[in-house]
Scaffold this motif. Structure first.
Motif, PDB file in Angstrom:
ATOM      1  N   ARG A  46       0.700  -1.166   0.057  1.00 59.43           N
ATOM      2  CA  ARG A  46       0.002  -0.068   0.078  1.00 59.43           C
ATOM      3  C   ARG A  46       1.092   1.220   0.020  1.00 59.43           C
ATOM      4  O   ARG A  46       1.896   1.229   0.720  1.00 59.43           O
ATOM      5  CB  ARG A  46      -1.053  -0.035   1.186  1.00 59.43           C
TER       6      ARG A  46
ATOM      7  N   TYR B 109      -0.585   9.721 -13.401  1.00 59.67           N
ATOM      8  CA  TYR B 109      -1.487   9.227 -12.559  1.00 59.67           C
ATOM      9  C   TYR B 109      -2.569  10.214 -11.899  1.00 59.67           C
ATOM     10  O   TYR B 109      -2.074  11.381 -11.554  1.00 59.67           O
ATOM     11  CB  TYR B 109      -0.723   8.601 -11.308  1.00 59.67           C
TER      12      TYR B 109
ATOM     13  N   LEU C  86      -5.431   8.520  -7.048  1.00 62.76           N
ATOM     14  CA  LEU C  86      -4.586   7.096  -7.153  1.00 62.76           C
ATOM     15  C   LEU C  86      -3.233   7.304  -6.330  1.00 62.76           C
ATOM     16  O   LEU C  86      -2.765   6.229  -6.025  1.00 62.76           O
ATOM     17  CB  LEU C  86      -4.171   6.877  -8.480  1.00 62.76           C
TER      18      LEU C  86
ATOM     19  N   THR D  62      -3.262   3.445  -0.947  1.00 61.85           N
ATOM     20  CA  THR D  62      -3.779   3.030  -2.226  1.00 61.85           C
ATOM     21  C   THR D  62      -2.811   1.542  -2.432  1.00 61.85           C
ATOM     22  O   THR D  62      -1.739   1.692  -2.840  1.00 61.85           O
ATOM     23  CB  THR D  62      -3.600   3.971  -3.177  1.00 61.85           C
ATOM     24  N   PRO D  63      -3.655   0.657  -2.753  1.00 62.69           N
ATOM     25  CA  PRO D  63      -2.933  -0.655  -3.192  1.00 62.69           C
ATOM     26  C   PRO D  63      -1.837  -0.597  -4.513  1.00 62.69           C
ATOM     27  O   PRO D  63      -2.687   0.193  -5.467  1.00 62.69           O
ATOM     28  CB  PRO D  63      -4.095  -1.803  -3.329  1.00 62.69           C
TER      29      PRO D  63
ATOM     30  N   GLU E 126      -1.550  -2.787  -6.321  1.00 64.55           N
ATOM     31  CA  GLU E 126      -2.480  -3.436  -7.641  1.00 64.55           C
ATOM     32  C   GLU E 126      -3.262  -2.572  -8.344  1.00 64.55           C
ATOM     33  O   GLU E 126      -3.536  -2.731  -9.375  1.00 64.55           O
ATOM     34  CB  GLU E 126      -2.861  -4.854  -6.786  1.00 64.55           C
ATOM     35  N   LYS E 127      -3.756  -1.640  -7.557  1.00 68.24           N
ATOM     36  CA  LYS E 127      -4.654  -0.565  -8.035  1.00 68.24           C
ATOM     37  C   LYS E 127      -4.045   0.101  -9.270  1.00 68.24           C
ATOM     38  O   LYS E 127      -4.658   0.497 -10.203  1.00 68.24           O
ATOM     39  CB  LYS E 127      -5.415   0.511  -7.080  1.00 68.24           C
TER      40      LYS E 127
ATOM     41  N   ARG F  38      -3.216  -2.045 -12.367  1.00 73.20           N
ATOM     42  CA  ARG F  38      -4.655  -2.009 -13.015  1.00 73.20           C
ATOM     43  C   ARG F  38      -5.011  -0.863 -13.869  1.00 73.20           C
ATOM     44  O   ARG F  38      -5.319  -0.920 -14.854  1.00 73.20           O
ATOM     45  CB  ARG F  38      -5.822  -2.546 -11.998  1.00 73.20           C
ATOM     46  N   PHE F  39      -4.633   0.244 -13.321  1.00 72.59           N
ATOM     47  CA  PHE F  39      -4.909   1.607 -14.050  1.00 72.59           C
ATOM     48  C   PHE F  39      -3.991   1.514 -15.277  1.00 72.59           C
ATOM     49  O   PHE F  39      -4.468   1.975 -16.302  1.00 72.59           O
ATOM     50  CB  PHE F  39      -4.538   2.649 -12.968  1.00 72.59           C
TER      51      PHE F  39
ATOM     52  N   GLU G 149      -5.410  -0.873 -17.842  1.00 75.96           N
ATOM     53  CA  GLU G 149      -6.644  -0.445 -18.461  1.00 75.96           C
ATOM     54  C   GLU G 149      -6.517   0.682 -19.338  1.00 75.96           C
ATOM     55  O   GLU G 149      -7.199   0.735 -20.336  1.00 75.96           O
ATOM     56  CB  GLU G 149      -7.689  -0.076 -17.185  1.00 75.96           C
TER      57      GLU G 149
ATOM     58  N   GLU H 247      -6.773  -8.488 -16.628  1.00 80.51           N
ATOM     59  CA  GLU H 247      -6.468  -9.480 -15.373  1.00 80.51           C
ATOM     60  C   GLU H 247      -5.008 -10.023 -15.555  1.00 80.51           C
ATOM     61  O   GLU H 247      -4.298 -10.136 -14.633  1.00 80.51           O
ATOM     62  CB  GLU H 247      -7.743 -10.483 -15.280  1.00 80.51           C
TER      63      GLU H 247
ATOM     64  N   VAL I   3      -2.192  -7.586 -15.166  1.00 83.16           N
ATOM     65  CA  VAL I   3      -2.212  -7.354 -13.786  1.00 83.16           C
ATOM     66  C   VAL I   3      -1.277  -8.314 -12.936  1.00 83.16           C
ATOM     67  O   VAL I   3      -0.411  -8.272 -12.260  1.00 83.16           O
ATOM     68  CB  VAL I   3      -3.284  -6.798 -13.174  1.00 83.16           C
TER      69      VAL I   3
END
Length: 157
Positions: free
Chosen positions: A27, A41, A45, A50-51, A53-54, A57-58, A61, A71, A74
């Motif tokens: 985190r 970013y 974010l 904030t993880p 992983e997030k 993923r951003f 995406e 998926e 990531v």
């Protein structure tokens, strides 16, 4: 204490590279201004907690890793980073920006990530390589001798 935290934040913002630090649960603890700017970013974010992983993923995406399953991208990126104590990659972003990205695990848990913009350096290297190639082609095609004379050392090439 708030004064010290503000000084640390201001100091990190002076770095010439993006810097983020994550705790043992991956985190976000803190990041500097260039960390946000070099990866474009959004501000929300880059908030503490904030993880990681997030963020990955951003990136997936918005197409940073090319076409494919978000998926899968990531999970692959997280596995690559988890599998090595230190990982360094150079990645060309969708907009042509070239980033050197370095992941380093911390003793006792946690992770630091740095981003360094290499775009101008890589463009200069490419221009130099093209110039050297042109010089080599001209040298091969010339029917006369081509030489270079260093007057100071009286050396011929």
């Amino acid at each position: 204490m708030a004064h010290t935290e503000e000084l640390v934040r201001l100091g990190l913002d002076q770095l010439s590279e993006g810097f983020g630090i994550f705790d043992a649960d991956l985190r976000l603890v803190s990041c500097n201004r260039l960390y946000r700017e070099l990866r474009d970013y959004p501000a929300d974010l880059c908030q503490p907690g904030t993880p990681f992983e997030k963020m990955i993923r951003f990136n997936a995406e918005r197409g940073d890793f090319g076409p494919g399953s978000v998926e899968q991208q990531v999970s692959e990126r997280l596995a690559e980073i988890a599998d090595t104590d230190q990982r360094e990659v150079e990645r060309e972003m969708v907009d042509g920006q070239i980033l050197n990205i370095r992941y380093q695990h911390l003793v006792g848990g946690g992770l630091t990530i740095t981003f360094r913009d290499k775009t101008e350096e890589r463009h200069a290297q490419h221009a130099l390589a093209q110039s050297e190639e042109r010089y080599a082609l001209v040298s091969e095609a010339a029917q006369e001798a081509i030489y270079e004379w260093n007057v100071e050392t009286d050396e011929f090439y």
